[in-house]
Every structure is written in structure tokens, then in C-alpha cells.
Design an enzyme around this catalytic site. Sequence first.
Site, PDB file in Angstrom:
ATOM      1  N   SER A 215      15.197  23.087  60.416  1.00  0.00           N
ATOM      2  CA  SER A 215      13.815  23.164  59.967  1.00  0.00           C
ATOM      3  C   SER A 215      13.001  24.045  60.902  1.00  0.00           C
ATOM      4  O   SER A 215      13.261  24.128  62.099  1.00  0.00           O
ATOM      5  CB  SER A 215      13.201  21.762  59.866  1.00  0.00           C
ATOM      6  OG  SER A 215      12.421  21.493  61.019  1.00  0.00           O
ATOM      7  N   LYS A 216      12.033  24.705  60.289  1.00  0.00           N
ATOM      8  CA  LYS A 216      11.198  25.651  61.002  1.00  0.00           C
ATOM      9  C   LYS A 216      10.455  24.953  62.132  1.00  0.00           C
ATOM     10  O   LYS A 216      10.195  25.523  63.183  1.00  0.00           O
ATOM     11  CB  LYS A 216      10.198  26.215  59.984  1.00  0.00           C
ATOM     12  CG  LYS A 216       9.579  27.519  60.335  1.00  0.00           C
ATOM     13  CD  LYS A 216       8.918  28.080  59.101  1.00  0.00           C
ATOM     14  CE  LYS A 216       7.493  28.463  59.386  1.00  0.00           C
ATOM     15  NZ  LYS A 216       6.785  28.916  58.189  1.00  0.00           N
ATOM     16  N   ARG A 217      10.135  23.709  61.907  1.00  0.00           N
ATOM     17  CA  ARG A 217       9.341  22.958  62.872  1.00  0.00           C
ATOM     18  C   ARG A 217      10.184  22.543  64.086  1.00  0.00           C
ATOM     19  O   ARG A 217       9.763  22.671  65.225  1.00  0.00           O
ATOM     20  CB  ARG A 217       8.754  21.729  62.165  1.00  0.00           C
ATOM     21  CG  ARG A 217       7.584  21.082  62.828  1.00  0.00           C
ATOM     22  CD  ARG A 217       6.913  20.087  61.870  1.00  0.00           C
ATOM     23  NE  ARG A 217       7.886  19.394  61.014  1.00  0.00           N
ATOM     24  CZ  ARG A 217       8.600  18.342  61.399  1.00  0.00           C
ATOM     25  NH1 ARG A 217       8.487  17.874  62.612  1.00  0.00           N
ATOM     26  NH2 ARG A 217       9.440  17.767  60.556  1.00  0.00           N
TER      27      ARG A 217
END
Length: 446
Positions: A215-217
Site C-alpha cells: 500500500s502507498k501509505r
Amino acid sequence: MTHRVRFAPSPTGFLHVGSARTALFNWLFARSTGGTYVLRVEDTDAERNRPELTESLLAELEWLGLDWDEGPLYQSERRDRHREVVEDLLGRGLAYLCDADNAEVEGSSITDGMAVRFRMPPGRTVEFEDIVRGGVSFSTDDLEDFVIWRSNGSPMFLLANAVDDADMGITHAIRGEDLLSGVPKVLLMLDAIGAPHPTYAHLPLLVNEQRKKLSKRRDDVSIADYRERGYLAEAMVNYLALLGWGPPDDVEVRPLSEIVDVFRIEDVNKAAAFFDLKKLEHINATYLRALPRAEFIERVGPWMGEAAPWPTERFDRGVFETMADLIQEKLRTFSDTPRFVDFLFLDDPVDDPDSWHKAMVKGKFAAEILDGTAAAFADCTWDAEVLKDTVMHVGEAVGLKLGKAQAPLRVAVTGRTVGPPLFETMAECMDRAEVLRRIARARARL
Ligand code: GLU
């Protein structure tokens, strides 16, 4: 017939590692089968139809060396064609207009403010053979009518995707597993417009250490970030190729030109692929070590200029070239380089608190070592072997082996406990007076 494959990213402003892996597998398939590689930017969403969102994507593909034969083609430029297909489906009753409440509205032509839905034929099974996943089948009774044209006058992703694959004569669609569930809808639309089905290959999901989808986060997913951190493009593509695929001879570290020779899309497996940063780092270090010296010096250049932690005018290329031989072995990425040499281009070494604590506070006999070396260094021959023997003797006098004995000296001179080979560095790149000054400086701080 030669294969026609496409990489069809929806622009997001950066190239995700998963997307880069998809781009690479399409590229490998095209290059290993003599096919044509088409780059199609899926920017039908008004939000995605912004040139700056695409620029970085193209730049990173080029950096990775994944060249394309046709394109970039922009889906947003094909709206008239998408509209024509929607009109046709509407006219034939295969799709219908609907209002804001999703209620069907009479009419056989696109109407402002109304969406268009594709009518799911009941009681049918949609089947296809996926190269990676094998036989896949969906029942249309489990699927709902779906929007193909938005009320704001733009095509939906699946419609544009199906029409473009058909019009562009795409024979193979290699892409991420997350897109699998859309396939039955696309196949029904292709049937409706009388176009052949491409062959699909859905690449396994990329997961992190916790086996969660990247995930980008949480995870570092931007190719540009890896580039900026000093990963080599050739190491990056080599690593990406191993995400879901492995060479039959198990030789994993090898250039793209060789991977093309052994790559077969049939060998891609369906188990989720672990995006292993340690392995990437290891592969990168392997490529870095193998660079010819001159090429290493040239390519590490950007990390030694403006962005480096020393005043630009203090940088001494000659000194750095000497250091290159001493440090290339030890680096994992280009961006590691400045901290291996910064003490040579700064007035004083950086004070790394952990290193200081370890060598000067917790470590024993720091004062004795510094005093002993200062005295011996004052008039010994300025040569790596001699410096080493000297420190060894100073250490012996207090019962320390060389490894422990050199720690306070290393921290006094370089600021850190980890760095380039100390004795060679002092002998080849520093003069006696400066080394003595730094020892005295550290001694005063003890
Ligand atoms: N545009 C889609 C995406 O970026 C990919 C579509 C495809 O490969 O068919 O997720």
C-alpha cells in the site's frame, strides 16, 4: 500472427512498483516472442487526463529501459469511438439509459445527464483460460448490470478498455490480479461488438513482509523513490522480473538481455509475490559492486553534488576517486555514498551520537587509545600498514584487539563506527596534521 501486447496504466502521477512489474512482464513477453509492445494511457477519467500525471510514468519506464513500439496512445483521445460503441449497444438494446436513481429510462441514444448500463444476460457462464491462473469461470447471475457511460458524458474504464483492446488488435493482456474480476464484463462487451477475446495473464499480487497487499501509505511503492535513493535501473528491473517469475536455471541475478532469453509467461506462478526490500538491496549491491570504477564514479555523480552534505567547493574529485576503490564494495545504493566519505569534505566529521556513545562512552579505554595513537602517529611513517600496526600495538597495551582498538580512532576521524577502511583512508586521503587535530578534538570531548 505476431503478438500484440499492451501496458495500459491509469496515470496516478507516479509509477507504482506493481505497475512497473506489469510493464516489465508485458515488455518481456513482447521481446521474447518478437511481438509488438503498445503503450496505452488509460486516462478516461477527467481526473486522470492531466499531462503531468503521465510524464513521470513515461520517464520512469524509460529509466527502467522498457521501450515501447507503439504509443503512447491516449484513451482520452478516443472518446468519439467509445461513444459510437455505446450508441450501438444502446441501439441494439444490449445497454440502457438510466437516471440518477439507477432506474431504466426509455431511449436508444446517449442523453445528457443520464448514465448507460450494460445489460447482464441472465443464466450464462463466462469462461476463459488465464495463462497464470488457469481456467476461470463466472456466472452472469452473480454479476450486475454495470455502467459503461457516465452521466457526465465520459466512458467508464471497462468499456474503454474493451473497445481499445479490440480496435488495437491486442492479442495478450498481461496485468495485475486485481483486475481479474472485471474480465467477464469485458468479454461480454467484446462478444457484443463481435471482437475476439485477448488471452489474459493475471500476475500475482505483490505483498509486504506482513503478507499484506503493498500500500502507498505503508510501503515504498514509487519507482521514482527507488531511483532517487540510488537504486540502479538494471538492478531494479532484474528484481522486478523475479516477482512472480523465476528462471528455470535458478540464476536470479542477470541482466534483462539474458532474462528475455529465458522468460516464458507460462512460468509465472500465481502465489502472491513478496516484495522483499532486503533482496532488492542485495541485488542492487551486487550490480553496484560490478560497475567498472569509471562508470561507478560517473553514475554516483548526482549524489556527490548539490545534494551532498558538504559545501560543493570542498568536494575534491581526486580524493573521491581514490575513495571509490575503497568503498564501492561496501555500498548498497548510490545514496549510501556520501556518508562513507563526508568526513573528507567537511571541516569536522559529523557527530553521530550512537557511534560516539558506542565507541567513546560504552567502549573501554577510549582515552588511552586516542592518547596512544596521537603520540605514535606524530612521527610514524604515513602508510596504511604502519598506521594499522601502530593502532594494534596501542590496543595490545590495554588488552584490546584491533577491531575494538580502532573504534575510538574511527569515530574521532570519521564521526561514525561504520565506514571505509580506516587505515587506507587516512594514509591515502588525509594528512597527518588533520588526523592529529581530529584525535585531539575528540579527546577534548571525552
Ligand atoms: N488501466 C488499468 C490500471 O492501471 C489496467 C488495465 C489493463 O491492463 O487492462 O489498473
